[in-house]
Design an enzyme around this catalytic site. Sequence first.
Site, PDB file in Angstrom:
ATOM      1  N   HIS A   1       0.864  -1.182   0.000  1.00 60.41           N
ATOM      2  CA  HIS A   1       0.000   0.000   0.000  1.00 60.41           C
ATOM      3  C   HIS A   1       0.901   1.232   0.000  1.00 60.41           C
ATOM      4  O   HIS A   1       2.136   1.104  -0.047  1.00 60.41           O
ATOM      5  CB  HIS A   1      -0.943  -0.028   1.213  1.00 60.41           C
TER       6      HIS A   1
ATOM      7  N   HIS B   1       4.011   1.297   2.352  1.00 60.56           N
ATOM      8  CA  HIS B   1       5.197   0.611   1.822  1.00 60.56           C
ATOM      9  C   HIS B   1       5.861   1.451   0.724  1.00 60.56           C
ATOM     10  O   HIS B   1       7.082   1.572   0.662  1.00 60.56           O
ATOM     11  CB  HIS B   1       4.804  -0.733   1.186  1.00 60.56           C
TER      12      HIS B   1
ATOM     13  N   GLY C   1       9.172   1.475   8.519  1.00 57.82           N
ATOM     14  CA  GLY C   1       8.150   2.452   8.858  1.00 57.82           C
ATOM     15  C   GLY C   1       8.051   2.686  10.359  1.00 57.82           C
ATOM     16  O   GLY C   1       8.165   1.751  11.158  1.00 57.82           O
TER      17      GLY C   1
ATOM     18  N   LYS D   1       5.351   3.264  11.611  1.00 55.74           N
ATOM     19  CA  LYS D   1       4.099   2.564  11.926  1.00 55.74           C
ATOM     20  C   LYS D   1       4.367   1.417  12.908  1.00 55.74           C
ATOM     21  O   LYS D   1       3.583   1.152  13.812  1.00 55.74           O
ATOM     22  CB  LYS D   1       3.495   2.040  10.619  1.00 55.74           C
TER      23      LYS D   1
ATOM     24  N   GLN E   1       9.327  -2.293  16.290  1.00 54.33           N
ATOM     25  CA  GLN E   1      10.126  -3.088  15.338  1.00 54.33           C
ATOM     26  C   GLN E   1      11.321  -2.271  14.828  1.00 54.33           C
ATOM     27  O   GLN E   1      12.445  -2.779  14.737  1.00 54.33           O
ATOM     28  CB  GLN E   1       9.237  -3.507  14.171  1.00 54.33           C
TER      29      GLN E   1
ATOM     30  N   ILE F   1       2.148   6.533   7.055  1.00 53.83           N
ATOM     31  CA  ILE F   1       1.201   7.037   6.053  1.00 53.83           C
ATOM     32  C   ILE F   1      -0.199   6.572   6.452  1.00 53.83           C
ATOM     33  O   ILE F   1      -0.395   5.406   6.816  1.00 53.83           O
ATOM     34  CB  ILE F   1       1.559   6.503   4.638  1.00 53.83           C
TER      35      ILE F   1
ATOM     36  N   ARG G   1      -3.193  -5.461   6.892  1.00 54.29           N
ATOM     37  CA  ARG G   1      -4.270  -6.109   7.643  1.00 54.29           C
ATOM     38  C   ARG G   1      -5.602  -5.377   7.501  1.00 54.29           C
ATOM     39  O   ARG G   1      -6.654  -5.954   7.788  1.00 54.29           O
ATOM     40  CB  ARG G   1      -3.913  -6.215   9.126  1.00 54.29           C
TER      41      ARG G   1
END
Length: 282
Positions: free
Chosen positions: A36, A39, A149, A151, A155, A178, A189
């Site tokens: 999306h 990415h 990211g 997001k 991680q 984003i 997801r």
Amino acid sequence: MTAPILRSRAELRGMTRPWRLAGDTIGVVPTMGALHDGHLSLVAAAKQTCDRVIVTIFVNPRQFGSPEDLANYPRTETSDAAKLARFDVDAIYVPDGDEMYPDGFATTVSVTGLTEVMDGIHRPGHFEGVATVVAKLFAQTSATDAFFGEKDFQQLQVVRRMARDLDIGVTVHGCPTIREIDGLAMSSRNLLLSDRARVTAPVLLEQMQALADAAIEGRDYAAAQRASIRALERAGFTGVDYLEMRANDDLSLLTAPMRPARLFAAAWLAGVRLIDNIAVEG
Ligand code: AMP
């Protein structure tokens, strides 16, 4: 131009050899596909920064807790390749499970501390899976730079720690989240949300923002946290794994934004686990 899709380490080595000899910078964008605009923003950043760009697509079984979750994860390779065409990336690396984890595979990369909170607790083994596959992807692609990211902020910090601790000479770049127009963080997801759940999903960001505002204004943080969790439940979220403020650098728990901080959330909506985080800044 459509980039070549490479499926083996040997093909990848063959492709990167001249780049390495020429001293090119090689940017890698690790993904699990179902691409999306989130990415694609990483791909754009990599294209701006590096001489060569490799996008990897691998739905990594080792970072999934349950076989159903792994089986349900969206797989859209053809449309992913089409989306990447306009970015003119140099290669798309799509290894299969045996290529990544051949018989006898026995090594796990484990980062302590940063992985002992939030998703590290709620998804046991998840970050070992992530750190292991990312270490392998860094080695396989000969990356000089990698793009992740915010997001998935936890991680990002885990990958940074791993690269630093293992002296892996890859510069890890964090890129902003984003969002959809209604504020929902883009995520593969989201494709799994029903129409009804999709309408409710932005309430997560609204409540994160409400709690961040309470923290910035110095209101009763614990009361605001309880109110936000209740509001999520009333809106239809079936479980809130966490809704909490933590320090950017070491992810330690905060009740006031005394240091650079972010508000982190993970919550379940109609069987889908949504995660998000925002900066807490006045
Ligand atoms: P995934 O395919 O979900 O493993 O994500 C691959 C990379 O894309 C990770 O570095 C994610 O943090 C990043 N990413 C996923 N969603 C977004 C988003 N909405 N904005 C920016 N980056 C994202």
